[in-house]
Design a protein around this motif. Structure first.
Motif, mmCIF file in Angstrom:
data_model
loop_
_atom_site.group_PDB
_atom_site.id
_atom_site.type_symbol
_atom_site.label_atom_id
_atom_site.label_comp_id
_atom_site.label_asym_id
_atom_site.label_seq_id
_atom_site.Cartn_x
_atom_site.Cartn_y
_atom_site.Cartn_z
ATOM 1 N N ARG A 26 -37.565 -26.707 -23.841
ATOM 2 C CA ARG A 26 -38.983 -27.050 -23.856
ATOM 3 C C ARG A 26 -39.749 -26.295 -22.765
ATOM 4 N NH1 ARG A 26 -40.649 -31.003 -27.119
ATOM 5 N NH2 ARG A 26 -39.139 -32.532 -27.914
ATOM 6 N N LEU A 29 -40.255 -22.769 -23.985
ATOM 7 C CA LEU A 29 -41.239 -22.758 -25.069
ATOM 8 C C LEU A 29 -42.655 -22.931 -24.523
ATOM 9 C CD1 LEU A 29 -39.355 -25.009 -27.658
ATOM 10 C CD2 LEU A 29 -39.843 -22.566 -27.931
ATOM 11 N N GLY A 30 -42.802 -23.856 -23.589
ATOM 12 C CA GLY A 30 -44.116 -24.093 -23.003
ATOM 13 C C GLY A 30 -44.617 -22.883 -22.242
ATOM 14 N N GLY A 33 -45.910 -20.459 -24.656
ATOM 15 C CA GLY A 33 -46.993 -20.930 -25.500
ATOM 16 C C GLY A 33 -46.582 -21.135 -26.943
ATOM 17 N N ALA A 35 -45.257 -23.673 -29.821
ATOM 18 C CA ALA A 35 -45.175 -25.092 -30.160
ATOM 19 C C ALA A 35 -43.942 -25.350 -31.021
ATOM 20 C CB ALA A 35 -46.428 -25.527 -30.907
ATOM 21 N N ALA A 36 -43.291 -26.482 -30.775
ATOM 22 C CA ALA A 36 -42.125 -26.859 -31.580
ATOM 23 C C ALA A 36 -42.022 -28.375 -31.599
ATOM 24 C CB ALA A 36 -40.847 -26.245 -31.017
ATOM 25 N N GLY A 37 -41.698 -28.921 -32.748
ATOM 26 C CA GLY A 37 -41.556 -30.364 -32.883
ATOM 27 C C GLY A 37 -40.232 -30.850 -32.323
#
Length: 232
Positions: A26, A29-30, A33, A35-37
């Protein structure tokens, strides 16, 4: 053994624990930039764990032949360390360019590591008693900023890191360098670690050895405290 005048500590799984794989993913990913569920993060984290892509995390189920040399010498240089772990991570397709490198960068950030609950107290008490301490780690990058960020650097007398000396535990040379750094003979030094093969190598030069369990921080609140019963 009683009357220990110096203690050598392993880093990962002994004094600190790396963040969970999903948290590691996470963060990358952040930073990128992307997004992932929750379901996607959980799925990708499980694949990264299976690949052994997180330094300080689970070992790979299988090392691909083209990474065998880098993996064997991963803690001897920053270049081999990066090649080994980014190579393992690239076995898992990720939803964004540069994420494999971002994952590698994340694991070196102090925020990616948590000290075990009793680490500061044990190191502080050893310092109060005049017992010298060193961190002896198989690693391919400089972990000193992690200790500084968490306020533990001032409680460590020396760092003996594999990539700085061209030797990996369980090779006796790394432990000899650590004992010399503390100015103590091996017979007055205790090695504390979580890996019986790697950390147990200290016994070959005459150090006492004590093992702790490589558990999540929440599950091992006082694993280091018995060390105080052995120190002068």
């Amino acid at each position: 053994m009683t009357g220990v005048r110096g203690v050598l500590f392993d880093f990962s799984g002994t004094l600190f624990r790396v963040e969970p794989t999903a948290s590691w993913l996470r963060a990358a990913l952040g930073r990128a930039g992307v997004a992932a569920g929750d379901e996607d993060v959980a799925r990708l984290a499980a694949l990264l764990e299976e690949a052994g892509a997180q330094p300080g995390g689970t070992r790979p189920c299988r090392v691909p032949p083209h990474l065998a040399d880098a993996w064997a010498g991963r803690d001897l240089s920053p270049e081999q360390h990066r090649a080994a772990y980014t190579g393992l991570a690239r076995q898992v397709p990720l939803p964004g360019a540069g994420l494999h490198e971002a994952l590698y960068a994340r694991h070196m950030e102090p925020a990616a590591w948590r000290p075990y609950a009793d680490a500061a107290d044990v190191l502080g008490e050893l310092r109060r008693r005049g017992v010298r301490t060193a961190v002896v780690s198989n690693i391919g990058w400089d972990l000193r900023p992690v200790f500084r960020a968490h306020g533990l650097d001032e409680l460590v007398d020396s760092y003996v890191l594999s990539y700085e000396h061209g030797a990996q535990k369980p090779e006796p040379r790394l432990f000899r360098v650590a004992c010399e750094a503390l100015g103590l003979p091996p017979g007055e030094v205790l090695m504390v670690g979580d890996n019986q093969r790697a950390d147990g190598g200290a016994g070959r030069i005459g150090c006492a050895v004590r093992f702790v369990e490589h558990l999540p921080v929440e599950e091992r609140p006082e694993g280091l405290r018995p060390v105080l019963g052995l120190a002068v």
